[in-house]
Design a protein around this motif. Structure first.
Motif, PDB file in Angstrom:
ATOM      1  N   LEU A  11       0.827  -1.205   0.000  1.00 24.36           N
ATOM      2  CA  LEU A  11       0.000   0.000   0.000  1.00 24.36           C
ATOM      3  C   LEU A  11       0.868   1.264   0.000  1.00 24.36           C
ATOM      4  O   LEU A  11       0.559   2.248  -0.684  1.00 24.36           O
ATOM      5  N   ILE A  12       1.963   1.240   0.771  1.00 23.79           N
ATOM      6  CA  ILE A  12       2.842   2.399   0.800  1.00 23.79           C
ATOM      7  C   ILE A  12       3.498   2.604  -0.559  1.00 23.79           C
ATOM      8  O   ILE A  12       3.644   3.735  -1.036  1.00 23.79           O
ATOM      9  N   LEU A  20      -3.109   4.489  -5.387  1.00 27.18           N
ATOM     10  CA  LEU A  20      -4.034   3.963  -4.380  1.00 27.18           C
ATOM     11  C   LEU A  20      -5.489   4.119  -4.823  1.00 27.18           C
ATOM     12  O   LEU A  20      -5.895   5.175  -5.309  1.00 27.18           O
ATOM     13  N   THR A  21      -6.268   3.054  -4.634  1.00 28.29           N
ATOM     14  CA  THR A  21      -7.726   3.167  -4.798  1.00 28.29           C
ATOM     15  C   THR A  21      -8.296   3.743  -3.500  1.00 28.29           C
ATOM     16  O   THR A  21      -7.606   3.828  -2.476  1.00 28.29           O
ATOM     17  N   ASP A  22      -9.557   4.113  -3.507  1.00 25.23           N
ATOM     18  CA  ASP A  22     -10.190   4.663  -2.304  1.00 25.23           C
ATOM     19  C   ASP A  22     -10.174   3.645  -1.173  1.00 25.23           C
ATOM     20  O   ASP A  22      -9.911   3.986  -0.011  1.00 25.23           O
ATOM     21  N   ASP A  23     -10.442   2.376  -1.517  1.00 29.30           N
ATOM     22  CA  ASP A  23     -10.443   1.330  -0.496  1.00 29.30           C
ATOM     23  C   ASP A  23      -9.041   1.135   0.086  1.00 29.30           C
ATOM     24  O   ASP A  23      -8.873   0.991   1.309  1.00 29.30           O
ATOM     25  N   LEU A  28      -4.853   1.977   4.418  1.00 34.81           N
ATOM     26  CA  LEU A  28      -3.567   2.553   4.815  1.00 34.81           C
ATOM     27  C   LEU A  28      -3.766   3.593   5.917  1.00 34.81           C
ATOM     28  O   LEU A  28      -2.997   3.637   6.886  1.00 34.81           O
ATOM     29  N   ASP A  29      -4.814   4.402   5.808  1.00 36.52           N
ATOM     30  CA  ASP A  29      -5.097   5.398   6.846  1.00 36.52           C
ATOM     31  C   ASP A  29      -5.378   4.718   8.182  1.00 36.52           C
ATOM     32  O   ASP A  29      -4.952   5.210   9.238  1.00 36.52           O
ATOM     33  N   ALA A  30      -6.079   3.587   8.129  1.00 35.86           N
ATOM     34  CA  ALA A  30      -6.389   2.861   9.363  1.00 35.86           C
ATOM     35  C   ALA A  30      -5.115   2.318  10.006  1.00 35.86           C
ATOM     36  O   ALA A  30      -4.952   2.372  11.233  1.00 35.86           O
TER      37      ALA A  30
END
Length: 390
Positions: A11-12, A20-23, A28-30
């Motif tokens: 993801l990074i 990055l897709t929205d999902d 990644l934010d989580a």
């Protein structure tokens, strides 16, 4: 090791390349929002300087394929090849992230590898020019000045090197004068020759050349490593002489690595065409090819290579692919002016891929390797000890 390490690093990598897709962004934010330490680590690895370099490198590779390859190496089939810890380049430009995540997430804080506090800075623009009468011109001390040779040739001392300019009247007979430029360990410089050709001289290298080229040939003599950008002149071939061979060109770009005592002389062609010859044989190279000459036997082979691996240094980068730790640190030793010892011979043969700016400290380079948990380092003065992991 569970799947989270790979998924987070993937993801990074996609974050750095803007894919990055929205999902994926939500996941990644989580992850980074789960703790302050994670957020601080994420901020460090995605800061502008690091991110700009890594996003450029990651776009050159299929990172999804890289994860699969890296996973196979971390979870090998029975009878793996001994001591071949190859962190795939595509994945670590991904691999520096994977190794960092492993160290951060799975290794207790007190057990994480630590590079000693002694800092060894990178090399810089350093060289010594010796004129025909024996005068020495130090690049660092004389930058901004102009000096003259006995035949009237002007030499501009610039911040990154020397520029030769012949006098307007070159018809008069002039003495045959030779200059020598030497870049020490921890140094490099740029040289613009009287014909307009440009030479990038790497650390621990020297070049001998005439102040004025003849009407029929342009000949220089090299010890060490240089990258050449040759001004085209059909009437005057340009010849680099080194370790018993001649490299002949009309106008092209190529690198030569010919350090005294080395088992091989490497000529790598970036563009144009060159002929590499000794007394008995001659090989003509095409772009992307490398001539490997063995002085001890007089043998010469030609192979396809990634030119960037042999020329990235002139653009301020180290780039190693499928290289042993000994090969990497031998190159680094010239730039950082360090000595290296190994606790065991096995450590010499661990294989890594690495891309790092030459302006970074040696500590940052060693940190990448140490975070793989296959090796550790001790620094004492300018001595690097390569040790088995604890």
């Amino acid at each position: 090791m569970n799947y989270e390490i790979f998924e987070t690093a993937r993801l990074i990598a996609r974050y750095l390349t803007g894919e990055l897709t929205d999902d994926e962004r939500a996941r990644l934010d989580a992850w980074r929002g789960a703790s302050e330490d994670r957020q601080q680590w994420f901020d460090r690895i995605t800061e502008p300087k690091f991110a700009a370099r890594k996003s450029h490198e990651l776009r050159r590779f299929d990172t999804d394929a890289g994860w699969k390859d890296l996973s196979r190496q971390l979870h090998p089939r029975p009878h793996p090849r001994p001591l071949r810890r190859r962190w795939l380049y595509g994945a670590l430009t991904a691999a520096a992230m994977v190794a960092g995540l492993i160290a951060f997430v799975y290794i207790p804080e007190k057990a994480r590898p630590v590079i000693p506090e002694t800092t060894i800075e990178a090399g810089g623009k350093r060289a010594l020019l010796t004129l025909a009468d024996g005068r020495h011109i130090d690049l660092e001390q004389r930058s901004g000045e102009t000096v003259q040779e006995q035949d009237g040739t002007s030499i501009d001392v610039q911040a990154d090197g020397f520029v030769y300019e012949q006098p307007a009247d070159t018809t008069a007979a002039a003495p045959e004068l030779y200059n020598r430029i030497a870049a020490p360990r921890g140094g490099e410089c740029k040289l613009t020759l009287p014909d307009g050709s440009v030479v990038y001289l790497n650390a621990e290298s020297d070049l001998r050349f005439p102040v004025r080229f003849s009407d029929s040939l342009r000949v220089v003599e090299l010890n060490g490593e240089s990258y050449f950008q040759i001004h085209h002149d059909e009437t005057r071939p340009f010849i680099v002489r080194t370790a018993g061979i001649d490299i002949t060109v009309l106008g092209t770009e190529f690198s030569v690595q010919s350090y005294p005592g080395s088992a091989e002389v490497l000529t790598t062609l970036a563009s144009g065409s060159v002929a590499v010859s000794d007394e008995h044989l001659c090989r003509t190279l095409r772009p992307g090819e490398q001539a490997v000459y063995t002085p001890a036997t007089g043998e010469m082979a030609v192979r396809q290579v990634d030119v960037d691996c042999y020329t990235a240094w002139k653009d301020g980068r180290f780039l190693f692919k499928n290289c042993t730790l000994e090969q990497i640190l031998q190159t680094a030793a010239r730039w950082y002016d360090i000595d290296v010892t190994y606790e065991t011979d096995e450590l010499r043969h661990i294989v890594f891929d690495c891309s790092i700016e030459r302006c970074e400290t040696v500590n940052e380079m060693l940190g990448l390797f140490q975070e793989t948990r296959t090796v550790r380092f001790e620094i004492e003065g300018r001595l690097i000890r390569v040790l088995k992991p604890e």
